[in-house]
Design an enzyme around this catalytic site. Sequence first.
Site, PDB file in Angstrom:
ATOM      1  N   SER A   1       4.609   4.880 -13.735  1.00 51.02           N
ATOM      2  CA  SER A   1       4.229   4.978 -15.158  1.00 51.02           C
ATOM      3  C   SER A   1       5.470   5.213 -16.032  1.00 51.02           C
ATOM      4  O   SER A   1       6.560   5.538 -15.532  1.00 51.02           O
ATOM      5  CB  SER A   1       3.245   6.136 -15.344  1.00 51.02           C
ATOM      6  OG  SER A   1       3.925   7.351 -15.106  1.00 51.02           O
TER       7      SER A   1
ATOM      8  N   GLU B   1      10.715  -4.034  -7.601  1.00 48.36           N
ATOM      9  CA  GLU B   1       9.385  -4.288  -8.173  1.00 48.36           C
ATOM     10  C   GLU B   1       9.374  -4.037  -9.677  1.00 48.36           C
ATOM     11  O   GLU B   1       8.782  -4.790 -10.445  1.00 48.36           O
ATOM     12  CB  GLU B   1       8.360  -3.393  -7.475  1.00 48.36           C
ATOM     13  CG  GLU B   1       6.979  -3.478  -8.092  1.00 48.36           C
ATOM     14  CD  GLU B   1       5.912  -2.680  -7.340  1.00 48.36           C
ATOM     15  OE1 GLU B   1       6.181  -2.251  -6.205  1.00 48.36           O
ATOM     16  OE2 GLU B   1       4.833  -2.501  -7.906  1.00 48.36           O
TER      17      GLU B   1
ATOM     18  N   GLU C   1       6.116   7.688 -17.938  1.00 50.06           N
ATOM     19  CA  GLU C   1       6.639   9.065 -17.804  1.00 50.06           C
ATOM     20  C   GLU C   1       7.560   9.152 -16.582  1.00 50.06           C
ATOM     21  O   GLU C   1       8.604   9.818 -16.619  1.00 50.06           O
ATOM     22  CB  GLU C   1       5.483  10.076 -17.656  1.00 50.06           C
ATOM     23  CG  GLU C   1       4.683  10.305 -18.928  1.00 50.06           C
ATOM     24  CD  GLU C   1       3.770   9.143 -19.280  1.00 50.06           C
ATOM     25  OE1 GLU C   1       3.413   8.365 -18.368  1.00 50.06           O
ATOM     26  OE2 GLU C   1       3.413   8.999 -20.460  1.00 50.06           O
TER      27      GLU C   1
ATOM     28  N   GLY D   1       0.807  -1.222   0.000  1.00 51.55           N
ATOM     29  CA  GLY D   1       0.000   0.000   0.000  1.00 51.55           C
ATOM     30  C   GLY D   1       0.831   1.258   0.000  1.00 51.55           C
ATOM     31  O   GLY D   1       1.216   1.762   1.071  1.00 51.55           O
TER      32      GLY D   1
ATOM     33  N   SER E   1       0.131   3.709  -2.985  1.00 49.15           N
ATOM     34  CA  SER E   1      -0.676   4.690  -3.723  1.00 49.15           C
ATOM     35  C   SER E   1      -1.903   5.135  -2.945  1.00 49.15           C
ATOM     36  O   SER E   1      -2.517   4.353  -2.216  1.00 49.15           O
ATOM     37  CB  SER E   1      -1.138   4.092  -5.056  1.00 49.15           C
ATOM     38  OG  SER E   1      -0.034   3.681  -5.801  1.00 49.15           O
TER      39      SER E   1
HETATM   40  C1  FAD Z   1      -3.362  -2.722 -12.080  1.00 48.50           C
HETATM   41  C2  FAD Z   1      -2.696  -1.827 -11.099  1.00 48.50           C
HETATM   42  C3  FAD Z   1      -2.232  -2.348  -9.913  1.00 48.50           C
HETATM   43  C4  FAD Z   1      -1.638  -1.529  -8.955  1.00 48.50           C
HETATM   44  N1  FAD Z   1      -1.247  -2.081  -7.777  1.00 48.50           N
HETATM   45  C5  FAD Z   1      -0.761  -1.282  -6.811  1.00 48.50           C
HETATM   46  C6  FAD Z   1      -0.447  -1.823  -5.518  1.00 48.50           C
HETATM   47  O1  FAD Z   1      -0.602  -3.008  -5.263  1.00 48.50           O
HETATM   48  N2  FAD Z   1      -0.003  -0.959  -4.570  1.00 48.50           N
HETATM   49  C7  FAD Z   1       0.169   0.375  -4.799  1.00 48.50           C
HETATM   50  O2  FAD Z   1       0.598   1.070  -3.879  1.00 48.50           O
HETATM   51  N3  FAD Z   1      -0.122   0.915  -6.010  1.00 48.50           N
HETATM   52  C8  FAD Z   1      -0.589   0.138  -7.012  1.00 48.50           C
HETATM   53  N4  FAD Z   1      -0.911   0.678  -8.243  1.00 48.50           N
HETATM   54  C9  FAD Z   1      -0.856   2.114  -8.402  1.00 48.50           C
HETATM   55  C10 FAD Z   1       0.200   2.602  -9.361  1.00 48.50           C
HETATM   56  O3  FAD Z   1       1.469   2.574  -8.770  1.00 48.50           O
HETATM   57  C11 FAD Z   1      -0.226   4.031  -9.777  1.00 48.50           C
HETATM   58  O4  FAD Z   1      -1.412   3.905 -10.558  1.00 48.50           O
HETATM   59  C12 FAD Z   1       0.819   4.724 -10.563  1.00 48.50           C
HETATM   60  O5  FAD Z   1       1.923   5.027  -9.754  1.00 48.50           O
HETATM   61  C13 FAD Z   1       0.270   6.015 -11.205  1.00 48.50           C
HETATM   62  O6  FAD Z   1      -0.403   6.792 -10.258  1.00 48.50           O
HETATM   63  P1  FAD Z   1      -1.855   7.380 -10.563  1.00 48.50           P
HETATM   64  O7  FAD Z   1      -2.715   6.281 -11.068  1.00 48.50           O
HETATM   65  O8  FAD Z   1      -2.306   8.137  -9.372  1.00 48.50           O
HETATM   66  O9  FAD Z   1      -1.652   8.383 -11.780  1.00 48.50           O
HETATM   67  P2  FAD Z   1      -1.084   9.853 -11.688  1.00 48.50           P
HETATM   68  O10 FAD Z   1       0.112   9.907 -10.815  1.00 48.50           O
HETATM   69  O11 FAD Z   1      -2.219  10.774 -11.375  1.00 48.50           O
HETATM   70  O12 FAD Z   1      -0.603  10.099 -13.179  1.00 48.50           O
HETATM   71  C14 FAD Z   1      -1.513  10.435 -14.242  1.00 48.50           C
HETATM   72  C15 FAD Z   1      -0.697  10.665 -15.497  1.00 48.50           C
HETATM   73  O13 FAD Z   1       0.206  11.754 -15.308  1.00 48.50           O
HETATM   74  C16 FAD Z   1       1.538  11.353 -15.583  1.00 48.50           C
HETATM   75  N5  FAD Z   1       2.448  12.009 -14.642  1.00 48.50           N
HETATM   76  C17 FAD Z   1       2.312  12.079 -13.302  1.00 48.50           C
HETATM   77  N6  FAD Z   1       3.344  12.737 -12.758  1.00 48.50           N
HETATM   78  C18 FAD Z   1       4.172  13.077 -13.791  1.00 48.50           C
HETATM   79  C19 FAD Z   1       5.403  13.778 -13.887  1.00 48.50           C
HETATM   80  N7  FAD Z   1       6.021  14.236 -12.800  1.00 48.50           N
HETATM   81  N8  FAD Z   1       5.966  13.931 -15.098  1.00 48.50           N
HETATM   82  C20 FAD Z   1       5.369  13.463 -16.220  1.00 48.50           C
HETATM   83  N9  FAD Z   1       4.165  12.797 -16.195  1.00 48.50           N
HETATM   84  C21 FAD Z   1       3.590  12.614 -15.002  1.00 48.50           C
HETATM   85  C22 FAD Z   1       1.556   9.830 -15.367  1.00 48.50           C
HETATM   86  O14 FAD Z   1       2.564   9.219 -16.107  1.00 48.50           O
HETATM   87  C23 FAD Z   1       0.170   9.447 -15.873  1.00 48.50           C
HETATM   88  O15 FAD Z   1       0.188   9.330 -17.271  1.00 48.50           O
HETATM   89  C24 FAD Z   1      -1.480  -0.136  -9.219  1.00 48.50           C
HETATM   90  C25 FAD Z   1      -1.931   0.395 -10.433  1.00 48.50           C
HETATM   91  C26 FAD Z   1      -2.529  -0.423 -11.367  1.00 48.50           C
HETATM   92  C27 FAD Z   1      -3.010   0.200 -12.654  1.00 48.50           C
END
Ligand code: FAD
Length: 393
Positions: free
Chosen positions: A374, A244, A376, A128, A130
Site C-alpha cells: 500500500s 513487481e 503507506e 501467494g 498475502s
Molecule cells: C486487487 C488485488 C490483488 C492482489 N493480488 C495479490 C496477489 O496476487 N498475491 C498476493 O500475495 N497478494 C495480493 N494482494 C494483496 C496485497 O498485497 C495486500 O492487500 C496489501 O499488501 C495490503 O495488505 P492487507 O490488505 O492485508 O491490508 P493491511 O496490511 O491490513 O493494511 C490495512 C491498512 O493499514 C495500513 N498499514 C498497514 N501497516 C502499516 C504500517 N506499518 N504503517 C502505516 N500503515 C500501515 C495499510 O496501508 C492499509 O491502509 C492483492 C491485493 C489486491 C487489492
Amino acid sequence: MDFEFSEDERQFLREVDQFLEENRNPKVMDVTRENMAQICDTPERRAFMRMLAAKGWLGISWPKDCGGQDGSGFYEYLLNEKLSAVGAPQIGKGVGIVGKTLIRVGSEKLKREFLPQILAGTVEFAVGYSEPSAGSDSAAMRLKAERRGDGWVLNGQKSFTTSAHFADWYWVGARTDFQAPKHHGITLFLVRMDDPGLTITPMYTMGNERTNGVFFDNVFVHDDYRVGELNKGFQYIAEALDIERFTMFTFSPIRGRVELLCNHVRDAKRDGKAMKDDPVIRQKVAQLATECEVARLLGVRFVVAACDAAKTPTVQASEYKLYATELSRRLADATMDIVGPGAQLALATEDAPLKGRAESCYTYTVIDTIGGGSSEIQKNIIAKRKFDLPKNF
Ligand SMILES: Cc1cc2nc3c(=O)[nH]c(=O)nc-3n(C[C@H](O)[C@H](O)[C@H](O)COP(=O)(O)OP(=O)(O)OC[C@H]3O[C@@H](n4cnc5c(N)ncnc54)[C@H](O)[C@@H]3O)c2cc1C
C-alpha cells in the site's frame, strides 16, 4: 543527459506498434479492465502471450545461457508500456518475478523445467504472499510447511491470490521455521495449482475483478520444488516485490486516462456552455497532465537505475509506485468531479459519459494503491531506506 529514446529503441517501439496493430483483438486488448488487463486469464490472452514469445519478446534481459538475449531491461519496459496502453496482457509475472528469481537462486532442475516454459509463454503463475493476517506485513505469514520424507506438507490459507483460478503453478511463501525471527523462517515453493489439497474461492474487488482465497489441506511439495535456500524466502520475496512495484503498475494507462478526460473536456458542455471555456477545469487538467509527466519521468528514472545496477533500486521503485498510483486516484476523483453525475454510470451503460470509464477508473484505481504494497508501506520504505528514519513495522 539525453531524454530522447535512441534510434534502436524507437525502431523497437515501431515494431511493437505494428505487431499490436496487426493483432488487434478486443478479446485480448481491453483497456476497460484497467490494471487487471495485465493478467493472462483467457485462452485468447494465453495465445497472445505465445505470440509475444514467438517474437522473442519474453526474456529479452535474461542471460543468454538461460535462453535470453542479454539485452537491456529498457526494452522490456518499453514493451510493457505499449502492451498496457492497449489493455493487453503483460510480461511481468513469469519473466520478471518468477523467471528472474529462478535465474538468481533456483536449482538447475527448476531452471531447466520452468525457464523454457516462461520463454515460450506456455505457463502462468499465481503469486501467494498475502494471508488474512499478513498483508502489509507479509513476513508475518503463517502458512505452515512441515518436513515430511523427501518433501514438505503445507497447511493454511492465503488471501488475494489474483491468478489462482487459472494459473498452472503457485509461487508461494510458507513458514518453515516458527522459532526464527519472522523474516528468517520463510521458504519459497512452487506448487501445482491443480493439487487436490488446494481449494480456491473467489474474492471480488471493487473493480469487479476476481482475486482469490486459497486453502491448503495437506498439500505435499517435493523438496525439488523449493526455490533457493531454506528460510531465505522472505529475502527473495522482498527483491521480487521491488520488480513487481514497477512492472505491475505501468504508466501508459494513466496517460490514457488523462487523454480520455481531455477529450471529454474538449467536446462536452455543462449548463449549455463549452466545458473547455471553464478556466478552473482547464487548470485542473493542466495540473494533472503535468503530474502525469512527473510519473512518467519517475518511471524512466527507475528503469535507467535498474538497468545499471546489480540490485533493483528499492527506493526508486517505491517512489514511482507511490506517486503513480496516488496520481491515478487523484485523476479518477477529478474525472468524477468534472464529468458530473453521469460519471457514476458503469461500463456498458448506454450513453454513459466516457463510455463508463470514469466509474471503472474510480473504483479500480483505489486497488492499485493497495496491491504490491500500500501507499503507506511505500512511504515507510522511503523514510527508512532513503533517510534512515526508524521503521514502524
Ligand atoms: C486487487 C488485488 C490483488 C492482489 N493480488 C495479490 C496477489 O496476487 N498475491 C498476493 O500475495 N497478494 C495480493 N494482494 C494483496 C496485497 O498485497 C495486500 O492487500 C496489501 O499488501 C495490503 O495488505 P492487507 O490488505 O492485508 O491490508 P493491511 O496490511 O491490513 O493494511 C490495512 C491498512 O493499514 C495500513 N498499514 C498497514 N501497516 C502499516 C504500517 N506499518 N504503517 C502505516 N500503515 C500501515 C495499510 O496501508 C492499509 O491502509 C492483492 C491485493 C489486491 C487489492
